[in-house]
Design an enzyme around this catalytic site. Structure first.
Site, PDB file in Angstrom:
ATOM      1  CG  HIS A  24       1.406  76.155 -91.777  1.00  0.00           C
ATOM      2  ND1 HIS A  24       0.158  75.696 -91.435  1.00  0.00           N
ATOM      3  CD2 HIS A  24       1.399  77.488 -91.549  1.00  0.00           C
ATOM      4  CE1 HIS A  24      -0.570  76.717 -91.018  1.00  0.00           C
ATOM      5  NE2 HIS A  24       0.160  77.820 -91.076  1.00  0.00           N
ATOM      6  CB  CYS A  66      -0.779  70.121 -91.148  1.00  0.00           C
ATOM      7  SG  CYS A  66       0.496  71.378 -91.297  1.00  0.00           S
TER       8      CYS A  66
END
Length: 110
Positions: free
Chosen positions: A22, A34
């Site tokens: 992430h 993201c």
């Protein structure tokens, strides 16, 4: 950090890719890094399947996506798939150029 690995064959063609992690650029739902990486990679897999009819061996779960070619392709289809995959690499490297603290793109033989 998002780690991208582009797997290339000896001839330089792309065999597949994996993305994990992430970015942590912002809170969930507001993380543009993201979101950008997801849009580019999932969009590429969907484009390959929709435009060429080639189904990739793909796996996706939270913070992870992998996709791999599983069979030899005819030259005309292979060139289309490779163009779409190379386009994805350009887009991911563009994201990394702006947000390198949050994404790393590596390429090499698998």
């Amino acid at each position: 950090m998002i780690n991208v690995h582009i797997a290339r064959l000896d001839d330089g063609s792309i065999e597949g890719f994996s993305i994990e992690g992430h970015a942590n650029f912002a809170k969930a739902g507001r993380d543009i890094v993201c979101a950008g990486v997801s849009a580019v990679t999932v969009g590429t897999v969907n484009s390959i399947e929709a435009l060429t009819g080639v189904e990739l061996d793909s796996k996706m779960k939270n913070g992870f996506l992998s996709a791999r070619l599983t069979e030899p392709l005819a030259d005309s289809v292979s060139s289309q798939v490779q163009l779409l995959l190379e386009s994805m690499v350009v887009m991911l490297e563009s994201i990394a150029a702006s947000y390198g603290k949050y994404i790393r793109v590596e390429q090499g033989n698998n």
